[in-house]
Write an enzyme that holds these catalytic residues in place. Sequence first.
Site, PDB file in Angstrom:
ATOM      1  N   SER A  18       0.842  -1.196   0.000  1.00  0.00           N
ATOM      2  CA  SER A  18       0.000   0.000   0.000  1.00  0.00           C
ATOM      3  C   SER A  18       0.875   1.243   0.000  1.00  0.00           C
ATOM      4  O   SER A  18       1.980   1.242   0.542  1.00  0.00           O
ATOM      5  CB  SER A  18      -0.876   0.018   1.254  1.00  0.00           C
ATOM      6  OG  SER A  18      -1.613   1.214   1.313  1.00  0.00           O
TER       7      SER A  18
ATOM      8  N   LYS B 102      -3.349   4.067   6.100  1.00  0.00           N
ATOM      9  CA  LYS B 102      -3.403   2.612   6.290  1.00  0.00           C
ATOM     10  C   LYS B 102      -2.082   2.076   6.834  1.00  0.00           C
ATOM     11  O   LYS B 102      -2.052   1.233   7.723  1.00  0.00           O
ATOM     12  CB  LYS B 102      -3.633   1.911   4.939  1.00  0.00           C
ATOM     13  CG  LYS B 102      -5.001   2.034   4.405  1.00  0.00           C
ATOM     14  CD  LYS B 102      -5.013   1.214   3.137  1.00  0.00           C
ATOM     15  CE  LYS B 102      -6.284   1.352   2.391  1.00  0.00           C
ATOM     16  NZ  LYS B 102      -6.247   0.583   1.158  1.00  0.00           N
TER      17      LYS B 102
ATOM     18  N   ASP C  70      -7.626  -3.671   0.882  1.00  0.00           N
ATOM     19  CA  ASP C  70      -8.477  -2.864   0.022  1.00  0.00           C
ATOM     20  C   ASP C  70      -9.735  -2.583   0.818  1.00  0.00           C
ATOM     21  O   ASP C  70     -10.331  -3.493   1.391  1.00  0.00           O
ATOM     22  CB  ASP C  70      -8.807  -3.580  -1.290  1.00  0.00           C
ATOM     23  CG  ASP C  70      -9.309  -2.568  -2.315  1.00  0.00           C
ATOM     24  OD1 ASP C  70      -8.483  -1.817  -2.864  1.00  0.00           O
ATOM     25  OD2 ASP C  70     -10.534  -2.507  -2.536  1.00  0.00           O
ATOM     26  N   SER C  71     -10.088  -1.319   0.887  1.00  0.00           N
ATOM     27  CA  SER C  71     -11.162  -0.973   1.812  1.00  0.00           C
ATOM     28  C   SER C  71     -12.001   0.166   1.277  1.00  0.00           C
ATOM     29  O   SER C  71     -11.660   0.795   0.279  1.00  0.00           O
ATOM     30  CB  SER C  71     -10.557  -0.616   3.172  1.00  0.00           C
ATOM     31  OG  SER C  71      -9.444   0.240   3.007  1.00  0.00           O
TER      32      SER C  71
ATOM     33  N   PHE D 123      -8.181   9.428   8.627  1.00  0.00           N
ATOM     34  CA  PHE D 123      -7.933   9.802   7.238  1.00  0.00           C
ATOM     35  C   PHE D 123      -9.208   9.516   6.446  1.00  0.00           C
ATOM     36  O   PHE D 123     -10.207   9.058   7.015  1.00  0.00           O
ATOM     37  CB  PHE D 123      -6.725   9.040   6.655  1.00  0.00           C
ATOM     38  CG  PHE D 123      -6.943   7.554   6.503  1.00  0.00           C
ATOM     39  CD1 PHE D 123      -6.785   6.699   7.569  1.00  0.00           C
ATOM     40  CD2 PHE D 123      -7.319   7.007   5.278  1.00  0.00           C
ATOM     41  CE1 PHE D 123      -6.990   5.325   7.430  1.00  0.00           C
ATOM     42  CE2 PHE D 123      -7.513   5.633   5.119  1.00  0.00           C
ATOM     43  CZ  PHE D 123      -7.358   4.798   6.206  1.00  0.00           C
TER      44      PHE D 123
ATOM     45  N   ASP E 266     -13.080   9.445   7.591  1.00  0.00           N
ATOM     46  CA  ASP E 266     -13.208   9.424   9.063  1.00  0.00           C
ATOM     47  C   ASP E 266     -13.886  10.664   9.667  1.00  0.00           C
ATOM     48  O   ASP E 266     -14.658  10.524  10.617  1.00  0.00           O
ATOM     49  CB  ASP E 266     -11.837   9.201   9.723  1.00  0.00           C
ATOM     50  CG  ASP E 266     -11.372   7.755   9.601  1.00  0.00           C
ATOM     51  OD1 ASP E 266     -12.215   6.890   9.253  1.00  0.00           O
ATOM     52  OD2 ASP E 266     -10.180   7.488   9.852  1.00  0.00           O
TER      53      ASP E 266
ATOM     54  N   HIS F 186     -12.632  -1.789  11.065  1.00  0.00           N
ATOM     55  CA  HIS F 186     -12.694  -2.832  10.036  1.00  0.00           C
ATOM     56  C   HIS F 186     -11.304  -3.424   9.801  1.00  0.00           C
ATOM     57  O   HIS F 186     -11.128  -4.618   9.647  1.00  0.00           O
ATOM     58  CB  HIS F 186     -13.273  -2.242   8.746  1.00  0.00           C
ATOM     59  CG  HIS F 186     -12.649  -0.943   8.306  1.00  0.00           C
ATOM     60  ND1 HIS F 186     -12.422   0.099   9.160  1.00  0.00           N
ATOM     61  CD2 HIS F 186     -12.170  -0.526   7.096  1.00  0.00           C
ATOM     62  CE1 HIS F 186     -11.853   1.090   8.508  1.00  0.00           C
ATOM     63  NE2 HIS F 186     -11.686   0.738   7.250  1.00  0.00           N
TER      64      HIS F 186
HETATM   65  P1  IMP Z   1      -7.873   1.691  -1.370  1.00  0.00           P
HETATM   66  O1  IMP Z   1      -6.567   2.262  -0.880  1.00  0.00           O
HETATM   67  O2  IMP Z   1      -7.951   1.493  -2.848  1.00  0.00           O
HETATM   68  O3  IMP Z   1      -8.263   0.473  -0.587  1.00  0.00           O
HETATM   69  O4  IMP Z   1      -8.964   2.804  -1.050  1.00  0.00           O
HETATM   70  C1  IMP Z   1      -9.557   2.928   0.183  1.00  0.00           C
HETATM   71  C2  IMP Z   1     -10.517   4.110   0.165  1.00  0.00           C
HETATM   72  O5  IMP Z   1     -11.422   3.987   1.248  1.00  0.00           O
HETATM   73  C3  IMP Z   1      -9.822   5.455   0.359  1.00  0.00           C
HETATM   74  O6  IMP Z   1     -10.576   6.468  -0.263  1.00  0.00           O
HETATM   75  C4  IMP Z   1      -9.867   5.665   1.847  1.00  0.00           C
HETATM   76  O7  IMP Z   1      -9.873   6.999   2.180  1.00  0.00           O
HETATM   77  C5  IMP Z   1     -11.170   4.957   2.233  1.00  0.00           C
HETATM   78  N1  IMP Z   1     -10.960   4.260   3.520  1.00  0.00           N
HETATM   79  C6  IMP Z   1     -10.579   2.985   3.733  1.00  0.00           C
HETATM   80  N2  IMP Z   1     -10.418   2.735   5.036  1.00  0.00           N
HETATM   81  C7  IMP Z   1     -10.672   3.900   5.649  1.00  0.00           C
HETATM   82  C8  IMP Z   1     -10.637   4.279   7.017  1.00  0.00           C
HETATM   83  O8  IMP Z   1     -10.290   3.530   7.937  1.00  0.00           O
HETATM   84  N3  IMP Z   1     -10.974   5.560   7.248  1.00  0.00           N
HETATM   85  C9  IMP Z   1     -11.319   6.435   6.277  1.00  0.00           C
HETATM   86  N4  IMP Z   1     -11.359   6.152   4.994  1.00  0.00           N
HETATM   87  C10 IMP Z   1     -11.042   4.874   4.677  1.00  0.00           C
END
Ligand code: IMP
Length: 194
Positions: free
Chosen positions: A7, A12, A72-73, A154, A157, A182
């Site tokens: 990442s 994260k 991935d979130s 971030f 949040d 999560h």
């Molecule tokens: P990824 O890096 O492609 O998985 O994108 C994750 C997206 O979800 C990003 O826009 C993050 O800001 C948002 N996201 C994932 N986890 C969180 C969290 O714990 N807090 C706030 N935003 C999150």
Amino acid sequence: MKIVLASANKGKIKEIKAYFEGSEVLAYSDILEPLEIVEDGDTYQANAVIKAKTIYDLLKDKLKDFVVLADDSGITVPVLGNIPGVYSARYAGVGASDKENLYKLIDALKEKNIKKTPAFYTAAMAIVSDKGIFTVHGWMHGEVIDEARGEGGFGYDPMFIPEGFEETLGELDLSIKEQFSHRTKALRLVGLVM
Ligand code: IMP
């Protein structure tokens, strides 16, 4: 054993490093040149596997005794038709900043005159090593509001209030988020398969 994070997301990386405090945790960018990974899967799980597998394949002849971990979130707001979900990172467009995505979701609530509504975060984690590919998931439920409050955390949040709280994750201390996020729930399962 080294844990390499597939990442580039600073928020994260900070949370995952805090979880594995005492272990050797590296961001892939500490070892490899920057690279663009195309996350074109339809699910969090598929995208986590794409990221972890890409980095594992680039490192397998260079490193010994390591696993690659990818997260991935995203956030889902059911009343808005389950958006932005898997598209959370590019909700306001490819390359959008966290702030642009946050305010686009706030505007989407405002357009419908919604002040507060249920929402949840999902994290899929993929662990790739010489033992194969494993995936796990974790969720955090709560509500989103039509404003940003606080500077902590971030992404989304500052508009997310976790179940059982009055404050947003932007206002709460990171140590509180780490107890039930999560990502933490998924990481507890990662510990079982590593
Ligand atoms: P990824 O890096 O492609 O998985 O994108 C994750 C997206 O979800 C990003 O826009 C993050 O800001 C948002 N996201 C994932 N986890 C969180 C969290 O714990 N807090 C706030 N935003 C999150």
